[in-house]
Motif scaffolding. Structure first.
Motif, PDB file in Angstrom:
ATOM      1  N   LYS A  75       0.841  -1.207   0.000  1.00  0.00           N
ATOM      2  CA  LYS A  75       0.000   0.000   0.000  1.00  0.00           C
ATOM      3  C   LYS A  75       0.874   1.255   0.000  1.00  0.00           C
ATOM      4  O   LYS A  75       0.645   2.208   0.751  1.00  0.00           O
ATOM      5  CB  LYS A  75      -0.990  -0.025   1.167  1.00  0.00           C
ATOM      6  CG  LYS A  75      -1.859  -1.299   1.158  1.00  0.00           C
ATOM      7  CD  LYS A  75      -2.939  -1.275   2.203  1.00  0.00           C
ATOM      8  CE  LYS A  75      -3.634  -2.635   2.322  1.00  0.00           C
ATOM      9  NZ  LYS A  75      -4.283  -3.099   1.089  1.00  0.00           N
ATOM     10  N   LEU A  76       1.862   1.219  -0.903  1.00  0.00           N
ATOM     11  CA  LEU A  76       2.786   2.334  -1.069  1.00  0.00           C
ATOM     12  C   LEU A  76       2.902   2.683  -2.546  1.00  0.00           C
ATOM     13  O   LEU A  76       2.758   1.826  -3.419  1.00  0.00           O
ATOM     14  CB  LEU A  76       4.182   1.971  -0.553  1.00  0.00           C
ATOM     15  CG  LEU A  76       4.322   1.579   0.914  1.00  0.00           C
ATOM     16  CD1 LEU A  76       5.739   1.066   1.169  1.00  0.00           C
ATOM     17  CD2 LEU A  76       4.008   2.763   1.815  1.00  0.00           C
ATOM     18  N   ILE A  77       3.171   3.950  -2.820  1.00  0.00           N
ATOM     19  CA  ILE A  77       3.640   4.402  -4.130  1.00  0.00           C
ATOM     20  C   ILE A  77       5.041   4.937  -3.861  1.00  0.00           C
ATOM     21  O   ILE A  77       5.205   5.966  -3.203  1.00  0.00           O
ATOM     22  CB  ILE A  77       2.731   5.496  -4.711  1.00  0.00           C
ATOM     23  CG1 ILE A  77       1.304   4.959  -4.911  1.00  0.00           C
ATOM     24  CG2 ILE A  77       3.295   6.042  -6.019  1.00  0.00           C
ATOM     25  CD1 ILE A  77       1.184   3.819  -5.906  1.00  0.00           C
ATOM     26  N   HIS A  78       6.045   4.215  -4.324  1.00  0.00           N
ATOM     27  CA  HIS A  78       7.396   4.530  -3.850  1.00  0.00           C
ATOM     28  C   HIS A  78       8.444   4.353  -4.937  1.00  0.00           C
ATOM     29  O   HIS A  78       8.223   3.676  -5.942  1.00  0.00           O
ATOM     30  CB  HIS A  78       7.748   3.649  -2.648  1.00  0.00           C
ATOM     31  CG  HIS A  78       7.860   2.190  -2.980  1.00  0.00           C
ATOM     32  ND1 HIS A  78       9.055   1.512  -2.950  1.00  0.00           N
ATOM     33  CD2 HIS A  78       6.924   1.274  -3.353  1.00  0.00           C
ATOM     34  CE1 HIS A  78       8.854   0.246  -3.286  1.00  0.00           C
ATOM     35  NE2 HIS A  78       7.573   0.085  -3.538  1.00  0.00           N
ATOM     36  N   SER A 280      -3.041  -4.565  15.564  1.00  0.00           N
ATOM     37  CA  SER A 280      -3.231  -3.366  16.392  1.00  0.00           C
ATOM     38  C   SER A 280      -2.338  -3.417  17.628  1.00  0.00           C
ATOM     39  O   SER A 280      -2.451  -2.569  18.503  1.00  0.00           O
ATOM     40  CB  SER A 280      -4.702  -3.261  16.833  1.00  0.00           C
ATOM     41  OG  SER A 280      -5.090  -4.399  17.598  1.00  0.00           O
ATOM     42  N   LYS A 281      -1.456  -4.400  17.708  1.00  0.00           N
ATOM     43  CA  LYS A 281      -0.628  -4.585  18.912  1.00  0.00           C
ATOM     44  C   LYS A 281       0.301  -3.404  19.133  1.00  0.00           C
ATOM     45  O   LYS A 281       0.556  -2.978  20.258  1.00  0.00           O
ATOM     46  CB  LYS A 281       0.180  -5.871  18.814  1.00  0.00           C
ATOM     47  CG  LYS A 281       0.992  -6.177  20.094  1.00  0.00           C
ATOM     48  CD  LYS A 281       1.713  -7.488  19.991  1.00  0.00           C
ATOM     49  CE  LYS A 281       2.497  -7.814  21.254  1.00  0.00           C
ATOM     50  NZ  LYS A 281       1.634  -8.033  22.432  1.00  0.00           N
ATOM     51  N   GLN A 285       3.561   6.337  14.455  1.00  0.00           N
ATOM     52  CA  GLN A 285       3.150   7.587  13.806  1.00  0.00           C
ATOM     53  C   GLN A 285       3.670   7.646  12.385  1.00  0.00           C
ATOM     54  O   GLN A 285       3.023   8.179  11.483  1.00  0.00           O
ATOM     55  CB  GLN A 285       3.684   8.782  14.597  1.00  0.00           C
ATOM     56  CG  GLN A 285       3.088   8.949  15.972  1.00  0.00           C
ATOM     57  CD  GLN A 285       3.673  10.153  16.700  1.00  0.00           C
ATOM     58  OE1 GLN A 285       4.093  11.129  16.068  1.00  0.00           O
ATOM     59  NE2 GLN A 285       3.708  10.086  18.018  1.00  0.00           N
ATOM     60  N   ASP A 286       4.880   7.133  12.173  1.00  0.00           N
ATOM     61  CA  ASP A 286       5.524   7.124  10.867  1.00  0.00           C
ATOM     62  C   ASP A 286       5.852   5.688  10.490  1.00  0.00           C
ATOM     63  O   ASP A 286       5.909   4.796  11.351  1.00  0.00           O
ATOM     64  CB  ASP A 286       6.817   7.952  10.896  1.00  0.00           C
ATOM     65  CG  ASP A 286       6.589   9.393  11.308  1.00  0.00           C
ATOM     66  OD1 ASP A 286       5.692  10.032  10.708  1.00  0.00           O
ATOM     67  OD2 ASP A 286       7.276   9.871  12.220  1.00  0.00           O
ATOM     68  N   PRO A 302       2.079   2.484   9.262  1.00  0.00           N
ATOM     69  CA  PRO A 302       0.813   2.947   9.848  1.00  0.00           C
ATOM     70  C   PRO A 302      -0.270   2.996   8.773  1.00  0.00           C
ATOM     71  O   PRO A 302      -0.055   3.543   7.694  1.00  0.00           O
ATOM     72  CB  PRO A 302       1.158   4.343  10.368  1.00  0.00           C
ATOM     73  CG  PRO A 302       2.326   4.791   9.542  1.00  0.00           C
ATOM     74  CD  PRO A 302       3.084   3.555   9.186  1.00  0.00           C
ATOM     75  N   TRP A 303      -1.413   2.414   9.091  1.00  0.00           N
ATOM     76  CA  TRP A 303      -2.453   2.269   8.064  1.00  0.00           C
ATOM     77  C   TRP A 303      -3.817   2.176   8.731  1.00  0.00           C
ATOM     78  O   TRP A 303      -4.099   1.246   9.473  1.00  0.00           O
ATOM     79  CB  TRP A 303      -2.174   1.008   7.233  1.00  0.00           C
ATOM     80  CG  TRP A 303      -3.150   0.742   6.154  1.00  0.00           C
ATOM     81  CD1 TRP A 303      -3.204   1.337   4.919  1.00  0.00           C
ATOM     82  CD2 TRP A 303      -4.232  -0.202   6.186  1.00  0.00           C
ATOM     83  NE1 TRP A 303      -4.250   0.829   4.191  1.00  0.00           N
ATOM     84  CE2 TRP A 303      -4.896  -0.121   4.946  1.00  0.00           C
ATOM     85  CE3 TRP A 303      -4.687  -1.098   7.153  1.00  0.00           C
ATOM     86  CZ2 TRP A 303      -6.006  -0.899   4.643  1.00  0.00           C
ATOM     87  CZ3 TRP A 303      -5.809  -1.877   6.858  1.00  0.00           C
ATOM     88  CH2 TRP A 303      -6.454  -1.781   5.613  1.00  0.00           C
ATOM     89  N   ARG A 304      -4.639   3.190   8.518  1.00  0.00           N
ATOM     90  CA  ARG A 304      -6.017   3.210   8.997  1.00  0.00           C
ATOM     91  C   ARG A 304      -6.109   2.954  10.499  1.00  0.00           C
ATOM     92  O   ARG A 304      -7.021   2.303  10.973  1.00  0.00           O
ATOM     93  CB  ARG A 304      -6.863   2.203   8.213  1.00  0.00           C
ATOM     94  CG  ARG A 304      -6.939   2.485   6.719  1.00  0.00           C
ATOM     95  CD  ARG A 304      -7.841   1.508   5.987  1.00  0.00           C
ATOM     96  NE  ARG A 304      -9.236   1.633   6.406  1.00  0.00           N
ATOM     97  CZ  ARG A 304     -10.226   0.866   5.965  1.00  0.00           C
ATOM     98  NH1 ARG A 304      -9.967  -0.094   5.084  1.00  0.00           N
ATOM     99  NH2 ARG A 304     -11.472   1.043   6.400  1.00  0.00           N
ATOM    100  N   GLY A 305      -5.157   3.469  11.247  1.00  0.00           N
ATOM    101  CA  GLY A 305      -5.160   3.292  12.689  1.00  0.00           C
ATOM    102  C   GLY A 305      -4.580   1.969  13.144  1.00  0.00           C
ATOM    103  O   GLY A 305      -4.518   1.704  14.349  1.00  0.00           O
TER     104      GLY A 305
END
Length: 566
Positions: A75-78, A280-281, A285-286, A302-305
């Protein structure tokens, strides 16, 4: 110098909401300029490029659109920082250019994501090469701020102190931590919506598409490939479709297309498996990228909380039709996490019980003749014209990565335009904003949405649909206004039931898997409640004339396929 919105090709009328499935009556007596086999991001981008250039195009996907490799990304554009290690400067530069282009043509679907690479005193000898590599990555991305949308302009690299690093990522081991190198790439929170955006833009320009339509053989006229034989997997009907060029974008299945009717002798492809876990463990932030003791890397995204952990990267030698993540791959990631993160800050060692969801997919690789180390393999692509093998009319695309799909498609069309003598392109896809993404200045767009829909909707819901649906957000929110039951909250970051109704109406949904994972993002957040499962299965069943037993069977199948950890 940054682009302005008026430098981009914007269309304000006729937004393509609906993707219509090919009606076989439309194929009678028709010869398309291009037939695309495969409806992942590569096939979608080729169809999009062809349609923008005024070519007639039909696309066939044997399963659902974007359901294989395209659904299993990080889930990256890199740009691919690690490819610098292999000296692939051209690939990195191309990826960085395409990253910038996607920031322009899909502005709501990407957002800057800071990466931290923590450096420890026990790995001192590796710190100098990293800083040199980061300097080079920055130089190759010299145009990263030349995007029309201000939010998508990326800052330069920086250094974080140990204290700053731990504030952003408290789960990290503090022992020996010296600093972290910081840089930015794009998060692509919902790749499935981007694949759909390419398809919708292609359809807006006349492309015809079909999911659950399997190409089972190629049609010859003498030596030339002139069409495909298709089986509609929904009705079991078979039919032929004819075209001047057939472009094989079947990814890990490309050799199977080539081998139909002994059309050509395909080399045995090398496939790489990539598995990710969602948990979720621990939360960051980054994004954090760390090198393992085996020399590969592990990312915490980090993705959707929640946090995505992965990927694995190792050869896969089996039949792609039979692929599923294995217990060994899941355990490999668990072991890597526990080797890199101390147990104390996160309340104990990472274990299977901490996994909310897992997913995996196969990547086709080029440049490898054997099943050697796939981690160090190139992510470049190859475009092969089978005219040189006595099979004119057939083009095969292999390899590549999600980020470079638009550029790859442009090269495919450049080749076909030269071969066919077709006139030059009518639209430049590098400056043509995708159909759902024509939001204009993003901050104004979301401010207007917040003002217009603040009564009755949570801010996170409005924000979610602005990011993932662009101009279609209004249609979903309006549907929820008209039918209050559509406001039912389904995920912690704002998805609501009206989204289910919208995609059922407009986006060729035929299974619960399509609905939960590739149109909406409901299923990615962990197993929905039994009640939500029943409600969604009922809505799908009403559309497809399912019995109650059919609905229950679809739930059981989805639970077994998606929520049973190997």
């Amino acid at each position: 110098m940054s682009l302005a919105w008026f430098d981009l090709a914007m269309v304000t009328e006729g937004i393509c909401q609906e993707v219509k499935r090919i009606d076989t009556q439309e194929l009678k007596g028709r010869v398309f300029d291009i037939i695309v086999v495969g409806g992942g991001i590569t096939g979608a981008a080729v169809a999009h490029e062809a349609a923008l250039r005024g070519r007639s195009v039909a696309l066939f996907e044997m399963n659902d659109f974007g359901s294989a490799t395209s659904a299993a990304t990080s889930k990256l554009i890199h740009g691919g920082l690690r490819y610098l290690k292999n000296g692939e400067f051209g690939l990195v530069r191309e990826s960085l250019r395409e990253r910038r282009i996607l920031g322009d043509i899909a502005p709501n679907l990407v957002e800057p994501l800071r990466f931290l690479i923590p450096r420890y005193s026990r790995r001192f000898r590796k710190n100098v090469p990293l800083r040199l590599g980061m300097w080079l990555y920055d130089q190759l991305s010299f145009d990263k701020s030349r995007v029309a949308e201000p939010k998508n302009r990326l800052p330069r690299r920086a250094l974080f102190s140990a204290a700053q690093t731990l504030e952003s990522a408290p789960a990290l081991d503090s022992f020996g931590l010296q600093y972290a190198v910081s840089y930015f790439d794009y998060a692509n929170v919902n790749p499935d919506r981007m694949t759909m955006a390419f398809l919708k833009t292609a359809c807006e320009h006349g492309a015809l598409v079909a999911n659950y339509a399997k190409v089972h053989s190629l049609v010859r006229d003498g030596n030339r490939i002139v069409g495909v034989q298709v089986t509609d997997r929904l009705t079991q009907a078979t039919y032929a479709c004819y075209g001047k060029w057939i472009v094989n974008c079947a990814g890990p299945w490309s050799d199977k297309i080539l081998n139909t009717n002994q059309a050509a002798t395909a080399r045995q492809p090398v496939r790489s498996e990539g598995v990710h876990l969602i948990t979720s463990k621990f939360r960051f932030q980054d994004a954090v990228a760390m090198e393992t003791d085996h020399g590969d890397h592990l990312m915490f995204l980090p993705w959707r909380g929640l946090t995505i952990v992965g990927p694995t990267d190792k050869p896969y030698t089996g039949d792609p039709d039979n692929y599923a993540p294995t217990a060994a791959s899941v355990q490999e990631l668990i072991d890597k996490v526990n080797a890199l993160l101390p147990a104390e800050p996160v309340g104990g060692a990472f274990s299977r019980s901490d996994i909310l969801f897992h997913y995996g997919g196969l990547r086709p690789l080029v440049g490898l003749d054997t099943q050697q180390d796939s981690y160090s393999a190139s992510r470049r692509y190859e475009i092969t014209d089978y005219s040189r093998q006595g099979m004119p009319g057939l083009i095969c695309v292999e390899g590549g990565k999600y980020t470079t799909s638009r550029g790859l498609a442009a090269q495919v069309l450049d080749l076909l335009m030269r071969q066919s003598g077709w006139p030059s392109a009518s639209q430049d896809s590098s400056r043509y904003v995708l159909s759902p993404c024509r939001v204009g200045p993003y901050q104004q767009f979301i401010d207007d949405l917040m003002t217009g829909y603040e009564s009755g909707f949570q801010p996170e819901t409005i924000s979610y649909y602005a990011r993932n649906y662009g101009v279609e957000a209004k249609m979903i929110l309006d549907k929820a206004r008209e039918h209050p039951e559509g406001r039912e909250m389904l995920t912690q970051d704002g998805e609501i039931m009206a989204e289910v109704d919208y995609v059922l109406e407009h986006e060729l949904v035929y299974t619960l898997d399509d609905l939960l994972f590739r149109r909406t993002g409901i299923g990615w957040m962990g197993k929905p409640s039994d009640e939500v499962f029943r409600k969604i299965a009922k809505k799908l069943g009403q559309r497809l004339n399912w019995s109650l037993a059919d609905q229950q069977r679809s739930i059981v199948d989805c639970l077994e396929k998606r929520y049973t950890l190997p």
